[in-house]
Design an enzyme around this catalytic site. Structure first.
Site: not given
Length: 473
Positions: A185, A308, A280
Site C-alpha cells: 500500500y 510516521k 516506501d
C-alpha cells in the site's frame, strides 16, 4: 543485524519504567487522564454510543476505514487518552497498545519532552506558509540518517509523499509505467489502488470505485518476493518502466519480510533497465534501524518516501533521493509539487526537534534498536508459541520494533499466502484480546509496532492474555 524471528504477545495494565538500557535518566511516567483506573468489568457502552452518533456524521463513523472494525466485528473503541505504551478508551478500559498510531509512536505516546517542545513552538504560531529554520534542521537529520537521501522535500502525509515521488520518477526517466507489488500500500492515490493492501485488503475491496482505467493503465503488478515476474514485466515493457516501488518489508498486508537476495535482485533489475528503485519507508523508516530498511538490508534505492516516525505523531511525510533526481522538483526544476502546510513549524518540531533532535537523537542512543528487537522478539515468539500450544495454525515474525502474525501454518511470502489466514479466527482472537486489555491493529492484514515505552512486563502480560484467549477460541 537483528534476527527475524517468530511473533508473540503480552499485556500489562501498569505503566512502568523502561529498562536502564534505554533511558537510565528517565523516572517513572506519571500521568493524569480523564478516566478511572480501577479494575472493572469490560464494557464499551460509551464507545458504542459515540460510534453510533459518529455514523450519522462521517462515512462509516470513521476517518480511516480500518478503524471501523469491519474485518474483526464487534464494537470499535473510542480513545480518550494515550501515554507511554498504554491507551484508555472513553469507557475507562486500559490497553497495552501495539498499534502506536500506526507506527509513529516509537518512543511512546505523549512523550513529555515532545509535548513541551510543541507547547513552546506553538507560542510562535502553528503555520507560517513560508520557510522556517526548523525545516533545515530536520532536513539535515534525515539526510544524514538515510543512505539514499541527498535532498528531501517535506509534505503532509505518506500518501502525498508517494504521489510526489511517482510524478518525480516519471519526470526524471521520461517513462510512464510503474511496477508495484500485490498487497503493498502506497497511499490512496489513483495509480496505487491496484491490488493494494491496508484498508483495501482489510475490507476485501478488489480495487476502488471512482478510479478511472486511465489512472491505472500504467500500473504493473507482481507478487512480492517474485523475481521472475518482475523480470518478465521488464522484458514485456522494455524501455517503458519508470520505477519499481515497494515496501522493503511489507506492513500493509500483514508483516511480510523479503526473501534473501530479493531486494538485491530488484536493485540489479532496475539498474540494468534504466528504471528507478523507490523504497516506501513510511513504515520502516527509522523503525527497522536508524537508516531504515535500506540500512538494515544494505540496499540503497534511488528514491525514498518517509512518514510516521519523522512526524513524531503529527502529519508529516517526505520524499528524497539522489540530488540529480531531486533537483527536478520545483522550484529547482520543472516537476511541480506544492503544499500549504508542508514544513509547518509544529510538524517540524515534533518531527525534528523531538522526532529529530529528540526522537531521532533518542534513536541514536546506544542499545535502542537492540532493546526494540529484544522485546519485539519476546512478543513474537510468545504469541506463536502460545498459539501452537493451544493447537492453532499460526506463524509470524519481527524485525526490530515491527512485527506481525498470521493464523495460517505459513510460511507467508506474499499477499496470496497471507490471504490463506483464518480471518474469522483472527477476529475472535482480536476481540478476546481487547477484553484482556491488549490493543492490536483491527485487521489480520496489518503489521504491529512496539516502542521504547513498552516494558518486559507489558510483553509478559500480553503473552499471558494471549494464552487465555487462545484457549477460548
Amino acid at each position: 543485524m537483528a534476527a527475524i524471528s517468530g511473533v508473540g504477545l503480552s499485556w500489562t495494565s501498569k505503566l512502568s519504567r523502561r529498562p536502564s538500557l534505554v533511558s537510565p535518566r528517565r523516572p517513572c511516567v506519571k500521568m493524569t487522564v480523564s478516566v478511572e483506573k480501577e479494575k472493572k468489568a469490560f464494557t464499551l457502552q460509551k464507545s458504542e454510543e459515540a460510534f453510533n452518533a459518529a455514523k450519522d456524521l462521517m462515512p462509516g463513523g470513521v476517518n480511516s476505514p480500518v478503524r471501523a472494525f469491519k474485518s474483526v466485528g464487534g464494537q470499535p473503541i473510542v480513545i480518550d487518552s494515550v501515554k507511554g505504551s498504554h491507551m484508555w478508551d472513553i469507557d475507562g478500559n486500559e490497553y497495552i497498545d501495539y498499534v502506536g498510531s500506526w507506527g509513529p509512536a516509537i518512543i511512546g505516546h505523549a512523550d513529555d519532552e515532545v509535548l513541551a517542545a510543541l507547547a513552546e513552538t506553538m507560542k510562535k504560531g502553528t503555520s507560517f506558509g513560508a520557510p522556517c529554520l526548523l525545516e533545515n534542521v530536520l532536513a539535515e537529520m534525515v539526510i544524514s540518517a538515510v543512505p539514499s537521501i541527498e535532498m528531501v522535500r517535506f509534505v503532509n502525509s505518506g500518501t502525498e509523499a508517494c504521489m510526489g515521488v511517482l510524478r518525480l520518477a516519471r519526470a526524471f526517466t521520461g517513462h510512464q509505467k510503474i511496477v508495484k507489488f500485490e498487497g503493498c500500500y502506497h497511499g490512496h492515490a489513483d495509480p496505487f489502488l491496484v491490488k493494494a493492501g491496508s484498508g483495501v485488503a482489510t475490507l476485501g475491496l478488489p480495487d476502488s470505485p471512482g478510479v478511472p482505467k486511465a489512472a491505472t493503465v500504467d500500473t504493473l503488478t507482481s507478487p512480492f518476493n517474485d523475481i521472475s515476474t518482475v523480470e518478465n514485466l521488464f522484458k514485456t515493457h522494455r524501455g517503458e518502466i519508470a520505477a519499481v516501488i515497494l515496501e522493503p518489508v511489507v506492513g500493509n498486508s500483514g508483516f511480510i519480510t523479503p526473501k534473501p537476495d530479493f531486494l538485491e535482485a530488484i536493485r540489479r533489475i532496475t539498474k540494468e533497465n534504466g528504471a528507478l528503485l523507490i523504497f516506501d519507508e513510511v513504515m520502516t523508516g527509522f523503525r527497522l534501524s536508524y537508516g531504515g530498511a535500506q540500512e538494515y538490508f544494505n540496499i540503497t534505492p534511488d528514491l525514498t518516501t518517509l512518514g510516521k516516525i519523522i512526524g513524531g505523531g503529527l502529519p508529516v511525510g517526505a520524499y528524497g533521493g539522489r540530488r540529480e533526481i531531486m533537483e527536478m522538483v520545483a522550484p529547482a526544476g520543472p516537476m511541480y509539487q506544492a503544499g500549504t502546510l508542508s514544513g509547518n513549524p509544529l510538524a517540524m518540531t515534533a518531527g525534528l526537534m523531538f522526532a529529530g533532535i529528540h526522537t531521532l537523537k533518542r534513536l541514536k542512543e546506544k542499545g535502542i534498536y537492540e532493546y526494540l528487537d529484544k522485546i519485539t522478539g519476546q512478543l513474537a515468539q510468545g504469541l506463536v508459541a502460545a498459539g501452537k500450544r493451544a493447537g492453532h495454525a499460526i506463524c509470524g515474525g519481527h524485525i526490530s520494533g515491527m512485527f506481525g502474525f498470521f493464523f495460517t501454518e505459513g510460511p507467508v511470502y506474499n499477499f496470496e499466502d497471507a490471504k490463506k489466514s483464518d480471518t474469522a479466527k483472527f477476529a475472535r482472537f482480536y476481540r478476546g484480546m481487547l477484553e484482556e486489555g491488549v490493543y492490536f491493529a483491527p485487521s489480520q492484514f496489518e503489521a504491529g509496532f512496539t516502542s521504547l515505552a513498552h516494558t518486559s512486563e507489558d510483553i509478559q502480560r500480553t503473552v499471558e492474555a494471549a494464552e487465555k484467549v487462545f484457549g477460548r477460541i
